[in-house]
Motif scaffolding. Structure first.
Motif, PDB file in Angstrom:
ATOM      1  N   ARG A  47       1.061  -1.530  -0.162  1.00  0.00           N
ATOM      2  CA  ARG A  47       0.080  -0.275   0.082  1.00  0.00           C
ATOM      3  C   ARG A  47       0.962   1.098   0.205  1.00  0.00           C
ATOM      4  NH1 ARG A  47      -3.802  -1.531   5.287  1.00  0.00           N
ATOM      5  NH2 ARG A  47      -1.607  -1.939   5.899  1.00  0.00           N
ATOM      6  N   GLU A  48       1.978   1.364   0.759  1.00  0.00           N
ATOM      7  CA  GLU A  48       2.602   2.424   0.978  1.00  0.00           C
ATOM      8  C   GLU A  48       3.684   2.564  -0.334  1.00  0.00           C
ATOM      9  OE1 GLU A  48       1.982   4.503   3.350  1.00  0.00           O
ATOM     10  OE2 GLU A  48       0.590   3.066   4.121  1.00  0.00           O
ATOM     11  N   ARG A  49       4.306   1.353  -0.747  1.00  0.00           N
ATOM     12  CA  ARG A  49       5.191   1.615  -1.896  1.00  0.00           C
ATOM     13  C   ARG A  49       4.299   2.055  -3.176  1.00  0.00           C
ATOM     14  NH1 ARG A  49       7.130  -3.137   0.463  1.00  0.00           N
ATOM     15  NH2 ARG A  49       5.754  -4.582  -0.918  1.00  0.00           N
ATOM     16  N   VAL A  50       3.047   1.383  -3.216  1.00  0.00           N
ATOM     17  CA  VAL A  50       2.225   1.794  -4.565  1.00  0.00           C
ATOM     18  C   VAL A  50       1.689   3.254  -4.383  1.00  0.00           C
ATOM     19  CG1 VAL A  50       0.117   1.653  -5.553  1.00  0.00           C
ATOM     20  CG2 VAL A  50       1.300  -0.702  -4.881  1.00  0.00           C
ATOM     21  N   ARG A  51       1.499   3.757  -3.359  1.00  0.00           N
ATOM     22  CA  ARG A  51       1.112   5.455  -3.126  1.00  0.00           C
ATOM     23  C   ARG A  51       2.380   6.174  -3.779  1.00  0.00           C
ATOM     24  NH1 ARG A  51      -1.528   3.694   1.962  1.00  0.00           N
ATOM     25  NH2 ARG A  51      -3.887   3.927   1.603  1.00  0.00           N
ATOM     26  N   ALA A  52       3.374   5.785  -3.090  1.00  0.00           N
ATOM     27  CA  ALA A  52       4.682   6.575  -3.219  1.00  0.00           C
ATOM     28  C   ALA A  52       4.937   6.605  -4.716  1.00  0.00           C
ATOM     29  CB  ALA A  52       5.739   6.322  -2.599  1.00  0.00           C
ATOM     30  N   ALA A  53       5.122   5.327  -5.383  1.00  0.00           N
ATOM     31  CA  ALA A  53       5.493   5.145  -6.702  1.00  0.00           C
ATOM     32  C   ALA A  53       4.351   5.848  -7.993  1.00  0.00           C
ATOM     33  CB  ALA A  53       5.369   3.655  -7.169  1.00  0.00           C
ATOM     34  N   VAL A  54       3.036   5.688  -7.459  1.00  0.00           N
ATOM     35  CA  VAL A  54       2.101   6.385  -8.351  1.00  0.00           C
ATOM     36  C   VAL A  54       2.169   7.747  -8.568  1.00  0.00           C
ATOM     37  CG1 VAL A  54      -0.518   6.837  -8.611  1.00  0.00           C
ATOM     38  CG2 VAL A  54       0.373   4.487  -8.160  1.00  0.00           C
ATOM     39  N   ARG A  55       2.553   8.346  -7.279  1.00  0.00           N
ATOM     40  CA  ARG A  55       2.623   9.993  -7.384  1.00  0.00           C
ATOM     41  C   ARG A  55       3.990  10.424  -7.955  1.00  0.00           C
ATOM     42  NH1 ARG A  55       0.297  10.000  -1.213  1.00  0.00           N
ATOM     43  NH2 ARG A  55      -1.798  10.131  -1.739  1.00  0.00           N
ATOM     44  N   SER A  56       5.141   9.618  -7.572  1.00  0.00           N
ATOM     45  CA  SER A  56       6.245   9.944  -8.114  1.00  0.00           C
ATOM     46  C   SER A  56       6.359   9.910  -9.810  1.00  0.00           C
ATOM     47  CB  SER A  56       7.367   9.061  -7.766  1.00  0.00           C
ATOM     48  OG  SER A  56       7.654   9.216  -6.243  1.00  0.00           O
ATOM     49  N   CYS A  57       5.528   9.073 -10.276  1.00  0.00           N
ATOM     50  CA  CYS A  57       5.542   8.908 -11.700  1.00  0.00           C
ATOM     51  C   CYS A  57       4.451   9.794 -12.554  1.00  0.00           C
ATOM     52  CB  CYS A  57       5.216   7.284 -12.205  1.00  0.00           C
ATOM     53  SG  CYS A  57       6.441   6.313 -11.741  1.00  0.00           S
TER      54      CYS A  57
END
Length: 501
Positions: A47-57
């Protein structure tokens, strides 16, 4: 408003990947993401990795309720490989990428906080799973162990942004080749009797135990066994490579046809040897599948660890039973083992006196355990070579010469088995395949009675005799083959007396 999308992924179970459907639903409600379907801690942390990755891209994370279901719900999901399919499902459900970019594909990859797609272990298992389901694979561009399989497309992505642009990379189509040369038996001075025993073991796929003083050449002999074995065939390559891929080790040598040679330290734990952990991982016996497992200093292993390999030796697989699941790891290997005859190492040596009391010698040899000894086919007492044998530097039998005999013997055995009736009890089939002469049968009966051999010991002797006959390309097992086989079972040399039972 309710938005949803399904993406295919897979979960590693044993040495296989089982299809998992990642269902994503975005609906009105309290913002947050929940993952259901028996996920472990690593999956929950997605959940945390996906949130950060989605926003960073450059994508937007929906400020709504997100429910991710990993189906089937009865299967436990482990690892970080679900990061990529979960992120792709959210982006496709919210219309930020085209659903067609992930349709018909198995996605597997871990996400960094910057959106980079990292490789996961077990890629080959994902590939096999996708091919069986008629799908393609999407994985990290950093995956260097992707294997080109017939009928399978493998696409690679560097970051989540690649899913939006639809620009997928490919993988190389070349298979590795075996470049390393194994040590040669010609390097071992003397020990021609032992080399013959190794050749017999290689023909019949038999286990072999060496007992002798330090410096007698036990480890040198064992390390050269792979040099006389035939290369892996196509089915064996895939089986072996799958184990290595799931274990997180490179499968390149297995794909090149090189048989595994594993030599774990005597301090290895039971889980390290037979497999286990959380999540369960293949042990050394499985990493030696279709190859050789060498246990040096056998008597120094813990008794519970040694007894753990008895079942794999008989069945060719490791069965791990836990409260929630049962796993099977393949473990069809050739066992080589070596041990000193006593703590000081010189019991029975004609030149160096042993300093150990008789009770301590018996206790030391008893660490191996009778049931395990009984399951090792060939028992060798290895003596130190004489100085003149070493200093003359006369080359003995080479690996090339021994391998020619092994290949011819295995080819003859395959021809023989194709003509035999393969039904009925094991002993009946073994006796039929041996086709012993009357003299050979009488010799075996007399020695079995004299040495108090167990039923298993007699069966092991028959297997050795059959391998000797195959090596000499004879359909019938004669008295000389049985006599040689008995010499490999009844020990009375530096390792102490034994009945081979």
């Amino acid at each position: 408003m309710r938005m949803q999308c399904s993406v295919m992924s897979a979960a590693i179970v044993g040495v296989k990947a089982v299809p998992v459907e990642v269902e994503v639903v975005v609906s009105s409600g309290m913002p947050g993401m929940s993952i259901v379907g028996m996920p472990d801690t690593a999956v929950q942390e997605a959940r945390e990795r996906v949130r950060a990755a989605v926003r960073s891209c450059g994508f937007s994370m929906p400020a709504e309720k997100i429910v991710v279901n990993l189906a089937p719900g009865s299967l436990r999901k482990t690892g970080s490989g679900f990061d990529l399919p979960i992120a792709a499902g959210i982006l496709a459900a919210t219309g930020q990428i085209s659903p067609s970019s992930v349709r018909g594909r198995v996605l597997a990859g871990e996400l960094s906080l910057e959106g980079r797609v990292r490789p996961v272990t077990g890629l080959l298992a994902y590939e096999v799973c996708a091919r069986e389901a008629g799908l393609s694979v999407v994985c990290s561009s950093e995956c260097h162990d992707a294997v080109p399989l017939d009928g399978l497309e493998v696409h690679t992505v560097r970051t989540l942004r690649d899913l939006k642009s639809g620009t997928f990379g490919g993988v190389g189509t070349h298979l590795p080749s075996a470049k390393e040369r194994s040590p040669d038996f010609a390097d071992v001075a003397g020990h021609e009797y032992e080399k013959r025993a190794f050749q017999v073991a290689a023909v019949g796929g038999l286990g072999l135990l060496m007992m002798g003083p330090p410096g007698s050449g036990k480890t040198m002999l064992a390390s050269r066994m792979p040099s006389i074995l035939p290369p892996l065939d196509e089915d064996e390559r895939l089986e072996t490579a799958l184990v290595y891929s799931v274990a997180g080790e490179s499968p390149q040598h297995a794909l090149a046809g090189v048989r595994p040679f594993r030599a774990p330290h005597h301090g290895t734990t039971l889980a390290g040897l037979v497999g286990g952990g959380n999540p369960p991982r293949p042990g050394e016996v499985s990493l030696a599948h279709n190859g050789v497992l060498f246990l040096d200093e056998l008597a120094e292993f813990k008794g519970s660890v040694l007894q753990g390999i008895r079942q794999p030796l008989e069945s060719g697989e490791v069965s791990l039973v836990r409260a929630a699941y049962r796993l099977r790891f393949p473990a069809r290997f050739m066992l080589l083992a070596a041990s000193n005859p006593c703590p000081c190492g010189y019991f029975g040596d004609p030149e160096v006196p042993c300093r150990c009391p008789a009770a301590r010698v018996e206790s030391y040899q008893g660490r191996i355990g009778g049931p395990l000894m009984d399951r090792i086919d060939i028992h060798l007492d290895v003596s130190r070579p004489r100085p003149n044998e070493l200093l003359r530097a006369v080359a003995g039998a080479s690996s090339d010469a021994l391998r020619e005999g092994v290949l011819a013997g295995r080819s003859f055995a395959s021809w023989r088995r194709a003509r035999e009736h393969s039904e009925g009890p094991l002993l009946e089939r073994l006796l039929a395949s041996c086709r012993m002469t009357n003299q050979a049968r009488d010799l075996l009966e007399d020695m079995a009675r004299t040495a108090n051999m167990s039923a298993r010991g007699i069966v092991r002797t028959l297997r050795i005799a059959r391998a000797i006959a195959d090596l000499e390309e004879r359909e019938c097992t004669g008295e000389d083959a049985v006599a040689e086989a008995l010499g490999y079972r009844v020990r009375d040399g530096v390792g102490g007396a034994g009945n081979g039972a």
